[in-house]
Design an enzyme around this catalytic site. Structure first.
Site, PDB file in Angstrom:
ATOM      1  N   ASP A   1       0.658  -1.286  -0.025  1.00 44.52           N
ATOM      2  CA  ASP A   1       0.154  -0.001   0.060  1.00 44.52           C
ATOM      3  C   ASP A   1       0.864   1.316   0.028  1.00 44.52           C
ATOM      4  O   ASP A   1       0.315   2.225   0.394  1.00 44.52           O
ATOM      5  CB  ASP A   1      -1.001  -0.097   1.337  1.00 44.52           C
ATOM      6  CG  ASP A   1      -0.312  -0.154   2.495  1.00 44.52           C
ATOM      7  OD1 ASP A   1       1.054  -0.254   2.530  1.00 44.52           O
ATOM      8  OD2 ASP A   1      -0.897  -0.613   3.439  1.00 44.52           O
TER       9      ASP A   1
ATOM     10  N   GLY B 221       5.474 -24.047  -3.462  1.00 39.82           N
ATOM     11  CA  GLY B 221       5.203 -22.874  -4.134  1.00 39.82           C
ATOM     12  C   GLY B 221       5.723 -21.542  -3.385  1.00 39.82           C
ATOM     13  O   GLY B 221       6.704 -21.547  -3.100  1.00 39.82           O
TER      14      GLY B 221
ATOM     15  N   GLU C  84       9.346   1.379   1.689  1.00 38.45           N
ATOM     16  CA  GLU C  84       9.816   1.988   2.954  1.00 38.45           C
ATOM     17  C   GLU C  84      11.037   2.293   2.829  1.00 38.45           C
ATOM     18  O   GLU C  84      11.856   2.017   2.056  1.00 38.45           O
ATOM     19  CB  GLU C  84       9.356   0.690   3.878  1.00 38.45           C
ATOM     20  CG  GLU C  84       8.062  -0.095   3.836  1.00 38.45           C
ATOM     21  CD  GLU C  84       7.052   0.918   4.177  1.00 38.45           C
ATOM     22  OE1 GLU C  84       7.346   2.108   4.770  1.00 38.45           O
ATOM     23  OE2 GLU C  84       5.677   0.726   3.632  1.00 38.45           O
TER      24      GLU C  84
ATOM     25  N   HIS D  37      10.061 -10.924  12.348  1.00 35.72           N
ATOM     26  CA  HIS D  37       8.829 -10.989  12.488  1.00 35.72           C
ATOM     27  C   HIS D  37       8.374 -11.954  11.276  1.00 35.72           C
ATOM     28  O   HIS D  37       7.661 -13.112  11.415  1.00 35.72           O
ATOM     29  CB  HIS D  37       8.219  -9.829  12.559  1.00 35.72           C
ATOM     30  CG  HIS D  37       6.682  -9.814  12.202  1.00 35.72           C
ATOM     31  ND1 HIS D  37       5.751  -9.854  13.417  1.00 35.72           N
ATOM     32  CD2 HIS D  37       5.663 -10.216  11.303  1.00 35.72           C
ATOM     33  CE1 HIS D  37       4.300 -10.036  13.296  1.00 35.72           C
ATOM     34  NE2 HIS D  37       4.423 -10.369  11.904  1.00 35.72           N
ATOM     35  N   GLU D  38       8.657 -11.638  10.027  1.00 38.61           N
ATOM     36  CA  GLU D  38       8.012 -12.041   9.072  1.00 38.61           C
ATOM     37  C   GLU D  38       8.756 -13.774   8.744  1.00 38.61           C
ATOM     38  O   GLU D  38       8.191 -14.663   8.423  1.00 38.61           O
ATOM     39  CB  GLU D  38       8.687 -11.401   7.423  1.00 38.61           C
ATOM     40  CG  GLU D  38       7.860 -10.124   7.534  1.00 38.61           C
ATOM     41  CD  GLU D  38       6.405 -10.126   7.731  1.00 38.61           C
ATOM     42  OE1 GLU D  38       5.773 -11.199   7.286  1.00 38.61           O
ATOM     43  OE2 GLU D  38       5.897  -9.136   8.456  1.00 38.61           O
TER      44      GLU D  38
ATOM     45  N   HIS E 150       6.674 -15.981  10.524  1.00 40.58           N
ATOM     46  CA  HIS E 150       5.520 -16.716   9.833  1.00 40.58           C
ATOM     47  C   HIS E 150       6.039 -17.858   8.872  1.00 40.58           C
ATOM     48  O   HIS E 150       5.429 -18.796   8.536  1.00 40.58           O
ATOM     49  CB  HIS E 150       4.977 -15.573   9.041  1.00 40.58           C
ATOM     50  CG  HIS E 150       4.074 -14.565   9.544  1.00 40.58           C
ATOM     51  ND1 HIS E 150       3.123 -14.986  10.653  1.00 40.58           N
ATOM     52  CD2 HIS E 150       4.231 -13.223   9.536  1.00 40.58           C
ATOM     53  CE1 HIS E 150       2.659 -13.844  10.924  1.00 40.58           C
ATOM     54  NE2 HIS E 150       3.212 -13.036  10.511  1.00 40.58           N
TER      55      HIS E 150
ATOM     56  N   HIS F 210       0.167 -14.740  14.093  1.00 43.72           N
ATOM     57  CA  HIS F 210       0.446 -13.463  15.000  1.00 43.72           C
ATOM     58  C   HIS F 210      -0.104 -13.750  16.442  1.00 43.72           C
ATOM     59  O   HIS F 210      -1.090 -14.650  16.766  1.00 43.72           O
ATOM     60  CB  HIS F 210      -0.771 -12.366  14.427  1.00 43.72           C
ATOM     61  CG  HIS F 210      -0.023 -11.985  13.135  1.00 43.72           C
ATOM     62  ND1 HIS F 210      -0.938 -11.131  12.459  1.00 43.72           N
ATOM     63  CD2 HIS F 210       1.172 -11.535  13.017  1.00 43.72           C
ATOM     64  CE1 HIS F 210       0.106 -10.606  11.596  1.00 43.72           C
ATOM     65  NE2 HIS F 210       1.238 -10.768  11.844  1.00 43.72           N
TER      66      HIS F 210
ATOM     67  N   MET G 184       5.966 -11.572  17.396  1.00 43.17           N
ATOM     68  CA  MET G 184       5.051 -12.188  16.565  1.00 43.17           C
ATOM     69  C   MET G 184       3.749 -11.340  16.485  1.00 43.17           C
ATOM     70  O   MET G 184       2.685 -11.592  16.000  1.00 43.17           O
ATOM     71  CB  MET G 184       4.581 -13.546  16.602  1.00 43.17           C
ATOM     72  CG  MET G 184       6.038 -14.405  16.090  1.00 43.17           C
ATOM     73  SD  MET G 184       6.618 -13.983  14.539  1.00 43.17           S
ATOM     74  CE  MET G 184       5.226 -14.138  13.450  1.00 43.17           C
TER      75      MET G 184
END
Length: 362
Positions: free
Chosen positions: A198, A213, A224, A241-242, A245, A251, A259
């Site tokens: 965004d 995949g 950013e 953080h990522e 995942h 989260h 997280m």
């Protein structure tokens, strides 16, 4: 003659009331609230607190109570005071830099009896890497940092997680096709319009759970101002953080956890006890044997009560500049009745009736 005078007086007073009524509720107030409400629906839908916007647009019924409950749940999940009111604190939290993945769990943790989502402390997808060596690669580098700085940030992010799990699980960089592919992009960067970035601010990155995949891949918004020295958006903080995942964590509703959905730029990046419990629930503790079976998922929930909360069945409430407005929401739109408008309405209705009574007396 008396009848004609009565009609004329009623018309005159009604016009006066309508004039004052319109001044009490300028159209800009309604337009502003509609804009804020649309943004809130989209936000709560995007991050799992309400049904997907496509379902809502196709006619799936979502009550006003659902909106109130969704705001409550967002506040509870993110450590805010639970009021169900879209106040400034809640709006400010929604606008903070965060991960692009949803916060709230779907099945198998959905409470089907009450049809509500259940926020958790650390939570896991149920998926993890079952191979002894997980490969990774930085494919599309950022335009904001030297490549060596980016590689070092990702290596350090991997090391932060790796030291909390058995050493036999290795993470190896590769020049071939990796298990975890990290890349920078802008806007619609190849994994669907719904996952588009965004622009600068708000959603900074997102990642996929382990699998084939796109599984395990982590994407970062290159609009950013990425940094490794504290002058911009800290890449290491977001990468840790990522990669959580990418390893199988979802989260957490613990605000101090890595997280948690909103990034906490605090300088040194350290896992919280909640993060460590989560990653070890998937992979085991350092020194433990590599499990060959899926871990058992456990459900935990947090409950917050507030004696000031009152159940509202057909109204939503918004706090704007410290003033509360009663908002009736229907399928035909939004009608706002402020306290000032209601006072004018009652007074002028009383005045009209008194004048009519006096005319009929004579």
């Amino acid at each position: 003659m008396t009848f004609l005078a009565t009609i004329l007086l009623r018309c005159f007073l009604t016009m006066v009331f309508a004039r004052l009524y319109s001044r009490a509720a300028p159209l800009s107030t309604l337009a502003r609230f509609r804009k804020e409400t649309d943004h809130t629906w989209q936000f709560l839908s995007k991050f799992g607190y309400l049904p997907a916007m496509s379902d809502i647009q196709q006619g799936r019924l979502v009550s006003n109570d659902a909106l109130w409950t969704a705001i409550e749940e967002f506040q509870r999940f993110n450590g805010l005071k639970v009021t169900g009111i879209l106040n400034k604190e809640t709006q400010d939290k929604m606008d903070m830099p965060r991960c692009g993945l949803p916060d709230v769990l779907e099945s198998p943790f959905l409470d089907t009896d009450n049809n509500v989502h259940i926020p958790m402390a650390f939570s896991i997808y149920g998926d993890r890497w079952w191979i002894p060596t997980v490969t990774w690669k930085l494919s599309n580098t950022s335009t904001k940092l030297p490549e060596n700085d980016q590689l070092l940030a990702f290596k350090n992010a991997i090391a932060i997680w790796q030291r909390e799990i058995p050493k036999r699980i290795k993470f190896q960089p590769t020049s071939g096709h990796p298990d975890i592919e990290m890349s920078f992009g802008v806007g619609d960067h190849g994994d669907g319009v719904m996952s588009s970035f965004d622009g600068k601010g708000h959603v900074l990155a997102h990642a996929y759970r382990p699998g084939a995949g796109l599984g395990g891949d982590a994407h970062f918004d290159d609009e950013e101002e990425w940094s490794v020295n504290g002058t911009g958006t800290d890449l290491l903080t977001v990468a840790v953080h990522e990669l959580g995942h990418s390893l199988g964590l979802r989260h957490s509703d613990v605000p101090t956890a890595v997280m948690a959905p909103y990034y906490a730029f605090r300088g040194a990046v350290n896992l919280a006890p909640d993060d460590i419990r989560g990653i070890q629930a998937l992979y085991g503790r350092p020194g433990a044997k590599l499990s060959k079976t899926s871990p058992k998922l456990t459900k935990t929930s947090t409950t917050t009560t507030d004696n000031n909360i009152q159940v509202r069945t057909s109204e939503a409430t918004i706090e704007t500049n410290g003033l509360f407005e009663k908002i009736n929401v229907s399928s035909n739109g939004i009608e706002i009745m402020t306290a000032a408008m209601w006072t004018h309405f009652v007074l002028y209705q009383v005045l009209i009736q008194m004048c009519l009574y006096l005319l009929l007396m004579f």
